[in-house]
Design a protein around this motif. Structure first.
Motif, PDB file in Angstrom:
ATOM      1  N   GLY A 314       0.836  -1.199   0.000  1.00  0.00           N
ATOM      2  CA  GLY A 314       0.000   0.000   0.000  1.00  0.00           C
ATOM      3  C   GLY A 314       0.871   1.249   0.000  1.00  0.00           C
ATOM      4  N   LEU A 315       0.287   2.361   0.379  1.00  0.00           N
ATOM      5  CA  LEU A 315       1.050   3.614   0.428  1.00  0.00           C
ATOM      6  C   LEU A 315       2.067   3.560   1.555  1.00  0.00           C
ATOM      7  N   TYR A 316       3.160   4.245   1.365  1.00  0.00           N
ATOM      8  CA  TYR A 316       4.330   4.085   2.231  1.00  0.00           C
ATOM      9  C   TYR A 316       4.413   5.122   3.338  1.00  0.00           C
ATOM     10  N   ASN A 317       4.708   4.647   4.540  1.00  0.00           N
ATOM     11  CA  ASN A 317       5.119   5.501   5.662  1.00  0.00           C
ATOM     12  C   ASN A 317       4.160   6.656   5.944  1.00  0.00           C
ATOM     13  N   GLY A 318       2.862   6.323   6.042  1.00  0.00           N
ATOM     14  CA  GLY A 318       1.881   7.335   6.420  1.00  0.00           C
ATOM     15  C   GLY A 318       1.390   8.216   5.298  1.00  0.00           C
ATOM     16  N   LEU A 319       1.877   8.000   4.078  1.00  0.00           N
ATOM     17  CA  LEU A 319       1.418   8.798   2.937  1.00  0.00           C
ATOM     18  C   LEU A 319      -0.058   8.516   2.687  1.00  0.00           C
ATOM     19  N   THR A 320      -0.850   9.560   2.494  1.00  0.00           N
ATOM     20  CA  THR A 320      -2.278   9.383   2.269  1.00  0.00           C
ATOM     21  C   THR A 320      -2.609   9.429   0.781  1.00  0.00           C
ATOM     22  N   TYR A 321      -3.765   8.887   0.452  1.00  0.00           N
ATOM     23  CA  TYR A 321      -4.229   8.895  -0.936  1.00  0.00           C
ATOM     24  C   TYR A 321      -4.338  10.326  -1.447  1.00  0.00           C
ATOM     25  N   GLU A 322      -4.861  11.215  -0.621  1.00  0.00           N
ATOM     26  CA  GLU A 322      -5.015  12.619  -1.019  1.00  0.00           C
ATOM     27  C   GLU A 322      -3.667  13.257  -1.316  1.00  0.00           C
ATOM     28  N   GLU A 323      -2.658  12.933  -0.512  1.00  0.00           N
ATOM     29  CA  GLU A 323      -1.323  13.478  -0.739  1.00  0.00           C
ATOM     30  C   GLU A 323      -0.740  12.981  -2.055  1.00  0.00           C
ATOM     31  N   VAL A 324      -0.943  11.698  -2.332  1.00  0.00           N
ATOM     32  CA  VAL A 324      -0.455  11.132  -3.600  1.00  0.00           C
ATOM     33  C   VAL A 324      -1.083  11.853  -4.783  1.00  0.00           C
ATOM     34  N   MET A 325      -2.394  12.055  -4.730  1.00  0.00           N
ATOM     35  CA  MET A 325      -3.094  12.695  -5.840  1.00  0.00           C
ATOM     36  C   MET A 325      -2.702  14.159  -5.996  1.00  0.00           C
ATOM     37  N   ASN A 326      -2.151  14.745  -4.936  1.00  0.00           N
ATOM     38  CA  ASN A 326      -1.694  16.131  -5.000  1.00  0.00           C
ATOM     39  C   ASN A 326      -0.198  16.245  -5.317  1.00  0.00           C
ATOM     40  N   GLY A 327       0.419  15.115  -5.683  1.00  0.00           N
ATOM     41  CA  GLY A 327       1.806  15.162  -6.130  1.00  0.00           C
ATOM     42  C   GLY A 327       2.852  14.928  -5.066  1.00  0.00           C
ATOM     43  N   HIS A 328       2.445  14.534  -3.856  1.00  0.00           N
ATOM     44  CA  HIS A 328       3.430  14.247  -2.806  1.00  0.00           C
ATOM     45  C   HIS A 328       3.961  12.830  -2.981  1.00  0.00           C
ATOM     46  N   SER A 329       5.193  12.594  -2.539  1.00  0.00           N
ATOM     47  CA  SER A 329       5.802  11.276  -2.692  1.00  0.00           C
ATOM     48  C   SER A 329       6.736  10.997  -1.527  1.00  0.00           C
ATOM     49  N   LYS A 330       6.760   9.739  -1.093  1.00  0.00           N
ATOM     50  CA  LYS A 330       7.745   9.257  -0.135  1.00  0.00           C
ATOM     51  C   LYS A 330       8.425   8.047  -0.763  1.00  0.00           C
ATOM     52  N   ILE A 331       9.744   8.035  -0.762  1.00  0.00           N
ATOM     53  CA  ILE A 331      10.482   7.022  -1.498  1.00  0.00           C
ATOM     54  C   ILE A 331      10.670   5.772  -0.647  1.00  0.00           C
ATOM     55  N   ARG A 332      10.097   4.674  -1.103  1.00  0.00           N
ATOM     56  CA  ARG A 332      10.201   3.411  -0.390  1.00  0.00           C
ATOM     57  C   ARG A 332      11.531   2.713  -0.710  1.00  0.00           C
ATOM     58  N   ASN A 333      11.931   2.736  -1.984  1.00  0.00           N
ATOM     59  CA  ASN A 333      13.135   2.035  -2.426  1.00  0.00           C
ATOM     60  C   ASN A 333      14.153   3.056  -2.942  1.00  0.00           C
ATOM     61  N   LYS A 334      14.991   3.529  -2.040  1.00  0.00           N
ATOM     62  CA  LYS A 334      15.863   4.662  -2.340  1.00  0.00           C
ATOM     63  C   LYS A 334      16.911   4.328  -3.402  1.00  0.00           C
ATOM     64  N   GLY A 335      17.510   3.137  -3.321  1.00  0.00           N
ATOM     65  CA  GLY A 335      18.529   2.773  -4.280  1.00  0.00           C
ATOM     66  C   GLY A 335      17.980   2.668  -5.692  1.00  0.00           C
ATOM     67  N   ILE A 336      16.870   1.961  -5.836  1.00  0.00           N
ATOM     68  CA  ILE A 336      16.251   1.802  -7.146  1.00  0.00           C
ATOM     69  C   ILE A 336      15.765   3.138  -7.680  1.00  0.00           C
ATOM     70  N   ALA A 337      15.161   3.936  -6.800  1.00  0.00           N
ATOM     71  CA  ALA A 337      14.670   5.249  -7.228  1.00  0.00           C
ATOM     72  C   ALA A 337      15.815   6.107  -7.747  1.00  0.00           C
ATOM     73  N   ASN A 338      16.960   6.038  -7.084  1.00  0.00           N
ATOM     74  CA  ASN A 338      18.111   6.833  -7.514  1.00  0.00           C
ATOM     75  C   ASN A 338      18.617   6.377  -8.887  1.00  0.00           C
ATOM     76  N   ILE A 339      18.713   5.064  -9.093  1.00  0.00           N
ATOM     77  CA  ILE A 339      19.160   4.548 -10.386  1.00  0.00           C
ATOM     78  C   ILE A 339      18.164   4.899 -11.482  1.00  0.00           C
ATOM     79  N   PHE A 340      16.874   4.763 -11.203  1.00  0.00           N
ATOM     80  CA  PHE A 340      15.859   5.138 -12.190  1.00  0.00           C
ATOM     81  C   PHE A 340      15.989   6.609 -12.564  1.00  0.00           C
ATOM     82  N   SER A 341      16.321   7.436 -11.583  1.00  0.00           N
ATOM     83  CA  SER A 341      16.521   8.862 -11.856  1.00  0.00           C
ATOM     84  C   SER A 341      17.748   9.059 -12.734  1.00  0.00           C
TER      85      SER A 341
END
Length: 481
Positions: A314-341
Protein backbone atom coordinates in the motif's frame (compact mmCIF):
# COMPACT_ATOMS: atom_id res chain seq x y z
CA UNK A 1 -12.95 20.62 11.33
CA UNK A 2 -15.77 19.99 8.88
CA UNK A 3 -18.73 18.15 10.30
CA UNK A 4 -19.48 16.33 7.04
CA UNK A 5 -15.92 14.96 6.99
CA UNK A 6 -15.66 13.36 10.41
CA UNK A 7 -19.32 12.48 11.01
CA UNK A 8 -20.18 10.91 7.67
CA UNK A 9 -19.15 7.40 8.75
CA UNK A 10 -16.25 5.27 9.92
CA UNK A 11 -13.31 4.82 7.57
CA UNK A 12 -9.62 4.06 7.54
CA UNK A 13 -9.05 7.34 9.40
CA UNK A 14 -12.20 7.67 11.51
CA UNK A 15 -13.60 5.50 14.32
CA UNK A 16 -16.59 6.16 16.60
CA UNK A 17 -17.30 5.13 20.20
CA UNK A 18 -20.64 5.81 21.90
CA UNK A 19 -18.90 5.67 25.27
CA UNK A 20 -15.38 4.87 26.30
CA UNK A 21 -14.92 1.10 26.96
CA UNK A 22 -14.05 0.08 30.52
CA UNK A 23 -10.91 -1.68 29.25
CA UNK A 24 -8.63 0.81 27.59
CA UNK A 25 -7.05 -1.92 25.43
CA UNK A 26 -10.22 -2.02 23.29
CA UNK A 27 -9.60 1.47 21.98
CA UNK A 28 -5.81 1.57 22.40
CA UNK A 29 -5.66 -0.82 19.42
CA UNK A 30 -7.16 1.96 17.33
CA UNK A 31 -4.72 4.57 18.64
CA UNK A 32 -1.78 2.29 17.81
CA UNK A 33 -3.22 1.43 14.38
CA UNK A 34 -3.63 5.11 13.48
CA UNK A 35 0.00 5.82 14.48
CA UNK A 36 1.24 2.88 12.38
CA UNK A 37 -0.64 3.88 9.23
CA UNK A 38 -1.89 7.29 8.09
CA UNK A 39 -3.11 8.79 11.34
CA UNK A 40 -6.76 9.29 12.23
CA UNK A 41 -9.40 10.40 14.70
CA UNK A 42 -11.14 8.47 17.46
CA UNK A 43 -14.42 10.24 18.27
CA UNK A 44 -16.18 9.51 21.56
CA UNK A 45 -19.88 10.33 21.76
CA UNK A 46 -21.03 9.05 18.34
CA UNK A 47 -22.98 5.84 17.70
CA UNK A 48 -20.89 3.70 15.32
CA UNK A 49 -23.99 2.05 13.82
CA UNK A 50 -26.40 4.96 13.30
CA UNK A 51 -23.80 7.79 13.25
CA UNK A 52 -26.10 9.59 15.68
CA UNK A 53 -24.35 12.17 17.85
CA UNK A 54 -25.02 11.08 21.42
CA UNK A 55 -22.52 13.36 23.13
CA UNK A 56 -20.56 13.20 26.38
CA UNK A 57 -21.97 14.62 29.63
CA UNK A 58 -20.21 17.81 30.67
CA UNK A 59 -19.69 16.66 34.27
CA UNK A 60 -17.46 13.76 33.11
CA UNK A 61 -15.94 15.43 30.05
CA UNK A 62 -12.55 16.46 31.43
CA UNK A 63 -12.21 13.32 33.52
CA UNK A 64 -12.72 11.28 30.35
CA UNK A 65 -10.14 13.33 28.42
CA UNK A 66 -7.56 12.88 31.21
CA UNK A 67 -8.29 9.16 31.27
CA UNK A 68 -7.59 8.85 27.54
CA UNK A 69 -4.31 10.78 27.84
CA UNK A 70 -3.13 8.59 30.74
CA UNK A 71 -4.14 5.35 29.02
CA UNK A 72 -2.25 6.26 25.85
CA UNK A 73 0.84 7.22 27.85
CA UNK A 74 0.76 4.02 29.91
CA UNK A 75 -0.20 1.53 27.19
CA UNK A 76 1.64 2.47 24.00
CA UNK A 77 5.29 2.02 23.01
CA UNK A 78 6.99 4.12 21.67
CA UNK A 79 5.25 7.13 23.16
CA UNK A 80 2.23 8.49 21.30
CA UNK A 81 1.06 12.03 22.06
CA UNK A 82 -2.47 12.53 20.71
CA UNK A 83 -4.34 15.80 20.46
CA UNK A 84 -7.46 15.47 22.66
CA UNK A 85 -10.13 18.15 22.46
CA UNK A 86 -13.88 18.61 22.98
CA UNK A 87 -16.05 19.73 20.09
CA UNK A 88 -19.67 20.88 20.11
CA UNK A 89 -21.88 19.49 17.33
CA UNK A 90 -25.64 20.03 17.15
CA UNK A 91 -25.60 21.27 20.74
CA UNK A 92 -23.82 18.16 22.05
CA UNK A 93 -20.20 17.68 23.07
CA UNK A 94 -17.99 14.95 21.66
CA UNK A 95 -14.33 14.18 22.35
CA UNK A 96 -12.04 14.04 19.33
CA UNK A 97 -8.74 12.17 19.78
CA UNK A 98 -6.44 13.02 16.86
CA UNK A 99 -3.42 10.79 16.21
CA UNK A 100 -0.76 11.66 13.63
CA UNK A 101 1.06 9.11 11.50
CA UNK A 102 4.03 8.22 13.70
CA UNK A 103 7.70 8.44 12.73
CA UNK A 104 9.08 5.99 15.33
CA UNK A 105 7.36 2.87 14.05
CA UNK A 106 6.30 0.26 14.92
CA UNK A 107 3.94 1.31 17.72
CA UNK A 108 2.44 -1.45 19.85
CA UNK A 109 0.65 -2.24 23.09
CA UNK A 110 3.17 -2.57 25.92
CA UNK A 111 1.17 -5.36 27.59
CA UNK A 112 1.23 -7.57 24.46
CA UNK A 113 4.68 -6.80 23.10
CA UNK A 114 5.72 -5.97 19.55
CA UNK A 115 4.85 -9.32 17.94
CA UNK A 116 1.31 -9.52 19.35
CA UNK A 117 0.48 -5.89 20.01
CA UNK A 118 1.26 -4.11 16.71
CA UNK A 119 -1.91 -3.01 14.92
CA UNK A 120 -2.56 -1.39 11.58
CA UNK A 121 -5.63 0.23 10.06
CA UNK A 122 -7.37 -1.71 7.26
CA UNK A 123 -10.47 -0.01 5.83
CA UNK A 124 -12.56 0.78 8.92
CA UNK A 125 -11.00 -1.72 11.31
CA UNK A 126 -7.85 -2.12 13.41
CA UNK A 127 -6.07 -5.41 12.73
CA UNK A 128 -3.06 -7.21 14.10
CA UNK A 129 -0.05 -6.71 11.82
CA UNK A 130 1.56 -9.76 10.24
CA UNK A 131 5.32 -10.32 10.80
CA UNK A 132 6.30 -8.99 7.35
CA UNK A 133 4.31 -5.81 8.01
CA UNK A 134 6.02 -5.36 11.38
CA UNK A 135 9.37 -5.71 9.62
CA UNK A 136 8.43 -2.99 7.14
CA UNK A 137 7.28 -0.72 10.00
CA UNK A 138 10.63 -1.30 11.73
CA UNK A 139 12.48 -0.24 8.60
CA UNK A 140 10.28 2.83 8.21
CA UNK A 141 11.00 3.81 11.80
CA UNK A 142 14.74 3.30 11.31
CA UNK A 143 14.69 5.19 7.97
CA UNK A 144 16.16 2.11 6.29
CA UNK A 145 15.47 1.20 2.67
CA UNK A 146 15.44 -2.58 2.08
CA UNK A 147 17.01 -2.29 -1.34
CA UNK A 148 20.09 -0.58 0.19
CA UNK A 149 20.77 -3.48 2.57
CA UNK A 150 23.57 -5.95 1.79
CA UNK A 151 22.47 -8.96 -0.24
CA UNK A 152 24.38 -11.54 1.76
CA UNK A 153 26.20 -14.07 -0.42
CA UNK A 154 25.35 -12.41 -3.73
CA UNK A 155 28.48 -12.07 -5.91
CA UNK A 156 29.69 -8.91 -7.66
CA UNK A 157 31.12 -10.18 -10.96
CA UNK A 158 32.98 -7.69 -13.12
CA UNK A 159 30.94 -8.40 -16.26
CA UNK A 160 27.59 -7.87 -14.48
CA UNK A 161 28.80 -4.57 -13.02
CA UNK A 162 30.07 -3.37 -16.40
CA UNK A 163 26.81 -4.32 -18.09
CA UNK A 164 24.79 -2.40 -15.50
CA UNK A 165 27.01 0.67 -15.99
CA UNK A 166 26.68 0.42 -19.78
CA UNK A 167 22.92 0.04 -19.56
CA UNK A 168 22.63 3.11 -17.34
CA UNK A 169 24.62 5.07 -19.95
CA UNK A 170 22.38 3.66 -22.73
CA UNK A 171 19.22 4.73 -20.94
CA UNK A 172 20.66 8.20 -20.30
CA UNK A 173 21.45 8.60 -24.00
CA UNK A 174 17.97 7.37 -24.97
CA UNK A 175 16.42 9.89 -22.56
CA UNK A 176 18.46 12.74 -24.04
CA UNK A 177 20.44 13.27 -20.83
CA UNK A 178 24.03 14.58 -20.80
CA UNK A 179 26.75 12.04 -21.56
CA UNK A 180 27.97 10.65 -18.29
CA UNK A 181 30.44 7.80 -17.88
CA UNK A 182 29.26 5.34 -15.21
CA UNK A 183 31.61 3.03 -13.28
CA UNK A 184 31.65 0.96 -10.11
CA UNK A 185 32.78 3.95 -8.02
CA UNK A 186 29.57 5.73 -8.89
CA UNK A 187 27.55 2.63 -8.05
CA UNK A 188 29.19 2.80 -4.62
CA UNK A 189 28.30 6.49 -4.29
CA UNK A 190 24.71 5.67 -5.26
CA UNK A 191 24.65 2.92 -2.56
CA UNK A 192 24.11 0.16 -5.12
CA UNK A 193 27.44 -1.39 -4.11
CA UNK A 194 29.21 -1.27 -0.75
CA UNK A 195 32.85 -1.50 0.27
CA UNK A 196 33.81 -3.38 3.41
CA UNK A 197 37.35 -4.34 4.41
CA UNK A 198 38.56 -4.05 0.84
CA UNK A 199 35.71 -6.14 -0.60
CA UNK A 200 32.82 -5.14 -2.83
CA UNK A 201 29.44 -6.15 -1.46
CA UNK A 202 26.19 -6.26 -3.39
CA UNK A 203 23.05 -4.59 -2.13
CA UNK A 204 19.57 -5.93 -2.74
CA UNK A 205 19.19 -3.20 -5.36
CA UNK A 206 22.28 -4.49 -7.20
CA UNK A 207 20.76 -7.98 -7.30
CA UNK A 208 17.46 -6.60 -8.60
CA UNK A 209 19.25 -4.58 -11.28
CA UNK A 210 21.50 -7.37 -12.54
CA UNK A 211 19.57 -10.67 -12.30
CA UNK A 212 16.44 -12.61 -11.39
CA UNK A 213 17.93 -13.62 -8.02
CA UNK A 214 14.76 -12.86 -6.07
CA UNK A 215 11.84 -15.09 -7.04
CA UNK A 216 9.30 -12.31 -6.41
CA UNK A 217 11.04 -9.87 -8.76
CA UNK A 218 8.82 -10.60 -11.76
CA UNK A 219 6.29 -8.79 -13.89
CA UNK A 220 3.27 -10.90 -14.80
CA UNK A 221 1.59 -9.67 -18.00
CA UNK A 222 -1.71 -10.95 -19.36
CA UNK A 223 -4.45 -10.23 -21.87
CA UNK A 224 -7.96 -11.21 -20.82
CA UNK A 225 -11.11 -11.65 -22.81
CA UNK A 226 -13.83 -9.30 -21.57
CA UNK A 227 -13.59 -7.21 -18.42
CA UNK A 228 -12.61 -9.83 -15.83
CA UNK A 229 -9.99 -12.55 -15.37
CA UNK A 230 -12.11 -15.50 -16.42
CA UNK A 231 -10.44 -16.23 -19.80
CA UNK A 232 -6.74 -15.76 -20.69
CA UNK A 233 -5.92 -14.81 -24.27
CA UNK A 234 -2.19 -14.39 -23.73
CA UNK A 235 0.22 -14.18 -20.82
CA UNK A 236 3.92 -13.64 -20.17
CA UNK A 237 6.09 -13.74 -17.05
CA UNK A 238 9.01 -11.35 -17.29
CA UNK A 239 12.20 -11.88 -15.28
CA UNK A 240 15.68 -10.43 -15.12
CA UNK A 241 16.90 -6.90 -14.27
CA UNK A 242 13.91 -4.78 -13.36
CA UNK A 243 14.64 -2.12 -15.99
CA UNK A 244 14.49 -4.77 -18.73
CA UNK A 245 11.21 -5.98 -17.24
CA UNK A 246 9.88 -2.44 -17.63
CA UNK A 247 10.91 -2.26 -21.29
CA UNK A 248 9.43 -5.68 -22.06
CA UNK A 249 6.19 -4.98 -20.17
CA UNK A 250 5.65 -1.72 -22.07
CA UNK A 251 6.29 -3.57 -25.36
CA UNK A 252 3.80 -6.27 -24.31
CA UNK A 253 1.07 -3.70 -23.75
CA UNK A 254 1.77 -1.89 -27.01
CA UNK A 255 1.62 -5.18 -28.94
CA UNK A 256 -1.78 -5.97 -27.46
CA UNK A 257 -3.67 -2.71 -27.88
CA UNK A 258 -5.02 -1.09 -31.02
CA UNK A 259 -2.86 1.02 -33.28
CA UNK A 260 -4.70 3.54 -35.40
CA UNK A 261 -3.69 5.83 -38.22
CA UNK A 262 -4.81 9.05 -39.81
CA UNK A 263 -3.82 10.41 -43.20
CA UNK A 264 -2.60 14.00 -43.08
CA UNK A 265 -1.99 14.98 -46.70
CA UNK A 266 0.48 12.38 -47.93
CA UNK A 267 1.71 11.49 -44.45
CA UNK A 268 0.38 8.50 -42.53
CA UNK A 269 0.46 9.11 -38.77
CA UNK A 270 0.07 6.22 -36.36
CA UNK A 271 -1.10 6.45 -32.77
CA UNK A 272 -1.80 3.83 -30.13
CA UNK A 273 -5.23 3.87 -28.51
CA UNK A 274 -3.57 4.44 -25.10
CA UNK A 275 -0.80 6.99 -24.53
CA UNK A 276 2.58 5.18 -24.38
CA UNK A 277 3.83 7.79 -21.89
CA UNK A 278 1.09 6.85 -19.43
CA UNK A 279 1.68 3.10 -19.94
CA UNK A 280 5.39 3.57 -19.28
CA UNK A 281 4.76 5.72 -16.21
CA UNK A 282 2.35 3.19 -14.70
CA UNK A 283 4.84 0.34 -15.01
CA UNK A 284 7.85 2.37 -13.83
CA UNK A 285 5.96 3.60 -10.77
CA UNK A 286 4.90 0.05 -9.93
CA UNK A 287 8.55 -1.08 -9.81
CA UNK A 288 9.83 2.04 -8.10
CA UNK A 289 7.30 2.08 -5.25
CA UNK A 290 6.50 -1.60 -4.72
CA UNK A 291 6.99 -3.20 -1.31
CA UNK A 292 9.98 -5.52 -1.72
CA UNK A 293 9.16 -7.29 1.54
CA UNK A 294 5.95 -8.55 -0.06
CA UNK A 295 6.68 -11.59 -2.22
CA UNK A 296 3.86 -10.89 -4.67
CA UNK A 297 4.66 -9.91 -8.25
CA UNK A 298 3.80 -6.80 -10.22
CA UNK A 299 0.85 -7.49 -12.52
CA UNK A 300 0.04 -5.84 -15.85
CA UNK A 301 -3.43 -6.83 -17.09
CA UNK A 302 -5.14 -5.82 -20.34
CA UNK A 303 -8.93 -6.08 -20.53
CA UNK A 304 -11.37 -5.08 -23.24
CA UNK A 305 -12.07 -1.82 -21.41
CA UNK A 306 -8.86 -0.97 -19.52
CA UNK A 307 -5.20 -1.45 -18.72
CA UNK A 308 -4.57 -2.31 -15.08
CA UNK A 309 -1.19 -2.21 -13.28
CA UNK A 310 -1.01 -3.53 -9.71
CA UNK A 311 2.01 -3.30 -7.42
CA UNK A 312 2.50 -5.04 -4.04
CA UNK A 313 2.31 -2.82 -0.99
CA UNK A 314 0.00 0.00 0.00
CA UNK A 315 1.05 3.61 0.43
CA UNK A 316 4.33 4.09 2.23
CA UNK A 317 5.12 5.50 5.66
CA UNK A 318 1.88 7.34 6.42
CA UNK A 319 1.42 8.80 2.94
CA UNK A 320 -2.28 9.38 2.27
CA UNK A 321 -4.23 8.90 -0.94
CA UNK A 322 -5.01 12.62 -1.02
CA UNK A 323 -1.32 13.48 -0.74
CA UNK A 324 -0.45 11.13 -3.60
CA UNK A 325 -3.09 12.70 -5.84
CA UNK A 326 -1.69 16.13 -5.00
CA UNK A 327 1.81 15.16 -6.13
CA UNK A 328 3.43 14.25 -2.81
CA UNK A 329 5.80 11.28 -2.69
CA UNK A 330 7.75 9.26 -0.14
CA UNK A 331 10.48 7.02 -1.50
CA UNK A 332 10.20 3.41 -0.39
CA UNK A 333 13.14 2.03 -2.43
CA UNK A 334 15.86 4.66 -2.34
CA UNK A 335 18.53 2.77 -4.28
CA UNK A 336 16.25 1.80 -7.15
CA UNK A 337 14.67 5.25 -7.23
CA UNK A 338 18.11 6.83 -7.51
CA UNK A 339 19.16 4.55 -10.39
CA UNK A 340 15.86 5.14 -12.19
CA UNK A 341 16.52 8.86 -11.86
CA UNK A 342 20.05 8.44 -13.24
CA UNK A 343 18.60 6.47 -16.16
CA UNK A 344 16.01 9.13 -16.92
CA UNK A 345 13.15 6.74 -16.14
CA UNK A 346 11.75 9.11 -13.53
CA UNK A 347 11.78 12.90 -13.45
CA UNK A 348 10.50 14.93 -10.51
CA UNK A 349 9.32 12.80 -7.57
CA UNK A 350 5.55 12.72 -7.24
CA UNK A 351 4.95 13.79 -10.83
CA UNK A 352 4.07 10.35 -12.22
CA UNK A 353 0.39 10.46 -11.26
CA UNK A 354 0.03 13.89 -12.82
CA UNK A 355 1.63 12.72 -16.07
CA UNK A 356 -0.73 9.75 -16.28
CA UNK A 357 -3.74 12.03 -15.75
CA UNK A 358 -2.51 14.60 -18.29
CA UNK A 359 -1.74 11.98 -20.93
CA UNK A 360 -5.21 10.42 -20.57
CA UNK A 361 -6.85 13.83 -20.83
CA UNK A 362 -4.88 14.72 -23.97
CA UNK A 363 -6.03 11.44 -25.54
CA UNK A 364 -9.65 12.15 -24.68
CA UNK A 365 -9.84 9.08 -22.43
CA UNK A 366 -11.90 8.66 -19.26
CA UNK A 367 -10.13 9.77 -16.09
CA UNK A 368 -7.75 7.05 -14.81
CA UNK A 369 -8.62 5.40 -11.52
CA UNK A 370 -6.17 4.98 -8.63
CA UNK A 371 -7.02 2.49 -5.90
CA UNK A 372 -5.22 2.06 -2.61
CA UNK A 373 -5.54 -1.15 -0.64
CA UNK A 374 -3.76 -2.28 2.50
CA UNK A 375 -1.29 -4.45 0.58
CA UNK A 376 -1.39 -3.14 -2.99
CA UNK A 377 -1.76 -0.08 -5.18
CA UNK A 378 -3.57 -0.22 -8.52
CA UNK A 379 -3.77 2.15 -11.48
CA UNK A 380 -6.41 1.71 -14.19
CA UNK A 381 -6.18 3.41 -17.58
CA UNK A 382 -9.44 3.10 -19.48
CA UNK A 383 -9.62 2.30 -23.17
CA UNK A 384 -11.84 4.37 -25.44
CA UNK A 385 -14.68 2.12 -26.55
CA UNK A 386 -15.37 4.29 -29.60
CA UNK A 387 -13.12 4.72 -32.66
CA UNK A 388 -10.78 7.67 -32.16
CA UNK A 389 -9.23 7.71 -35.62
CA UNK A 390 -10.14 7.31 -39.27
CA UNK A 391 -8.56 3.87 -39.40
CA UNK A 392 -8.09 1.59 -36.39
CA UNK A 393 -7.21 -2.03 -35.97
CA UNK A 394 -6.15 -4.46 -33.29
CA UNK A 395 -2.51 -5.31 -33.27
CA UNK A 396 -2.16 -8.12 -30.76
CA UNK A 397 1.13 -9.93 -30.34
CA UNK A 398 0.60 -12.22 -33.32
CA UNK A 399 -0.31 -9.38 -35.66
CA UNK A 400 2.80 -7.46 -34.63
CA UNK A 401 4.84 -10.38 -35.90
CA UNK A 402 2.97 -10.15 -39.21
CA UNK A 403 3.73 -6.43 -39.44
CA UNK A 404 7.42 -7.14 -39.08
CA UNK A 405 7.38 -9.91 -41.69
CA UNK A 406 5.20 -8.37 -44.40
CA UNK A 407 5.50 -4.63 -43.82
CA UNK A 408 3.00 -1.93 -42.98
CA UNK A 409 -0.67 -2.70 -43.53
CA UNK A 410 -1.16 0.44 -45.61
CA UNK A 411 1.04 -1.09 -48.31
CA UNK A 412 -0.96 -4.33 -48.35
CA UNK A 413 -4.20 -2.48 -48.85
CA UNK A 414 -3.01 -1.25 -52.25
CA UNK A 415 -1.64 -4.58 -53.52
CA UNK A 416 -4.11 -7.38 -52.74
CA UNK A 417 -7.55 -8.18 -54.07
CA UNK A 418 -9.95 -10.41 -52.19
CA UNK A 419 -12.59 -12.68 -53.67
CA UNK A 420 -16.25 -12.42 -52.67
CA UNK A 421 -16.03 -15.29 -50.18
CA UNK A 422 -13.06 -13.75 -48.41
CA UNK A 423 -14.84 -10.40 -48.18
CA UNK A 424 -17.92 -12.13 -46.71
CA UNK A 425 -15.76 -13.94 -44.15
CA UNK A 426 -14.21 -10.65 -43.05
CA UNK A 427 -17.60 -8.95 -42.82
CA UNK A 428 -19.05 -11.74 -40.67
CA UNK A 429 -16.01 -11.91 -38.39
CA UNK A 430 -16.17 -8.15 -37.85
CA UNK A 431 -19.71 -8.70 -36.58
CA UNK A 432 -18.83 -11.77 -34.49
CA UNK A 433 -15.15 -12.64 -34.09
CA UNK A 434 -15.83 -16.06 -32.53
CA UNK A 435 -17.59 -17.67 -35.50
CA UNK A 436 -16.27 -21.12 -36.43
CA UNK A 437 -15.60 -22.31 -39.98
CA UNK A 438 -18.78 -24.45 -39.82
CA UNK A 439 -20.91 -21.46 -38.80
CA UNK A 440 -19.29 -19.27 -41.46
CA UNK A 441 -20.04 -21.93 -44.07
CA UNK A 442 -23.67 -22.06 -42.94
CA UNK A 443 -24.02 -18.26 -43.07
CA UNK A 444 -22.39 -17.90 -46.49
CA UNK A 445 -23.94 -21.06 -47.95
CA UNK A 446 -20.82 -22.90 -49.12
CA UNK A 447 -18.84 -25.95 -47.97
CA UNK A 448 -16.79 -25.61 -44.78
CA UNK A 449 -13.72 -26.92 -46.66
CA UNK A 450 -13.99 -23.88 -48.94
CA UNK A 451 -14.22 -21.63 -45.89
CA UNK A 452 -11.11 -23.20 -44.35
CA UNK A 453 -9.17 -22.73 -47.59
CA UNK A 454 -10.06 -19.03 -47.72
CA UNK A 455 -9.29 -18.53 -44.03
CA UNK A 456 -5.86 -20.07 -44.62
CA UNK A 457 -5.24 -17.59 -47.42
CA UNK A 458 -6.38 -14.65 -45.28
CA UNK A 459 -4.06 -15.80 -42.47
CA UNK A 460 -1.14 -16.00 -44.90
CA UNK A 461 -1.85 -12.42 -45.97
CA UNK A 462 -1.89 -11.29 -42.35
CA UNK A 463 -5.52 -10.16 -42.63
CA UNK A 464 -6.82 -12.73 -40.13
CA UNK A 465 -5.04 -13.51 -36.86
CA UNK A 466 -6.17 -16.28 -34.53
CA UNK A 467 -5.93 -15.63 -30.76
CA UNK A 468 -6.46 -18.22 -28.06
CA UNK A 469 -7.59 -21.83 -28.23
CA UNK A 470 -9.85 -23.29 -30.96
CA UNK A 471 -12.69 -23.49 -28.43
CA UNK A 472 -12.39 -20.19 -26.53
CA UNK A 473 -10.30 -18.04 -28.87
CA UNK A 474 -11.30 -15.33 -31.34
CA UNK A 475 -10.37 -13.90 -34.74
CA UNK A 476 -8.62 -10.57 -35.19
CA UNK A 477 -9.31 -8.75 -38.47
CA UNK A 478 -6.54 -6.34 -39.44
CA UNK A 479 -8.24 -4.93 -42.57
CA UNK A 480 -11.80 -3.97 -43.42
CA UNK A 481 -13.48 -4.03 -46.82
Amino acid sequence: MAKDTIFSGESKNIEYKVTLPDKSEKYMKTIVAFANTQGGKLIVGVDDKTHQIVGVENDVLFQLMDGIANAVSDSCVPQIIPDIEPQTVDGKTVVVVSVEAGKNRPYYLKSKGKDNGTYIRVAGTSRLAFPEKIKELEMEGARISWDELTCVGYPVPKDATEKLCQDIERFRKKAGMPNHSVNKEQLINWKILKQSEGQLLATNAYALLTSDYFSFSKTQCAVFKGTDRAVFLDKRELKGPIYTQIEEAVDFVLRNIRLGATIDGLVRKERYELPPEAIREMIINAHCHRNLLDESCIQVAIYDDRLEVTSPGGLYNGLTYEEVMNGHSKIRNKGIANIFSQMGLVEAWGSGIKRILNAAEEYGLPKPRFQEFDNMFRVELFRNLFPMMEESRDIGEASEKHRRSIGEVSGIEQQIELNDTQKKIIKLLLEDNQLSAIKLADRIGIASRNIESNIKKLKELGILIRHGSPKNGYWEVTLTY
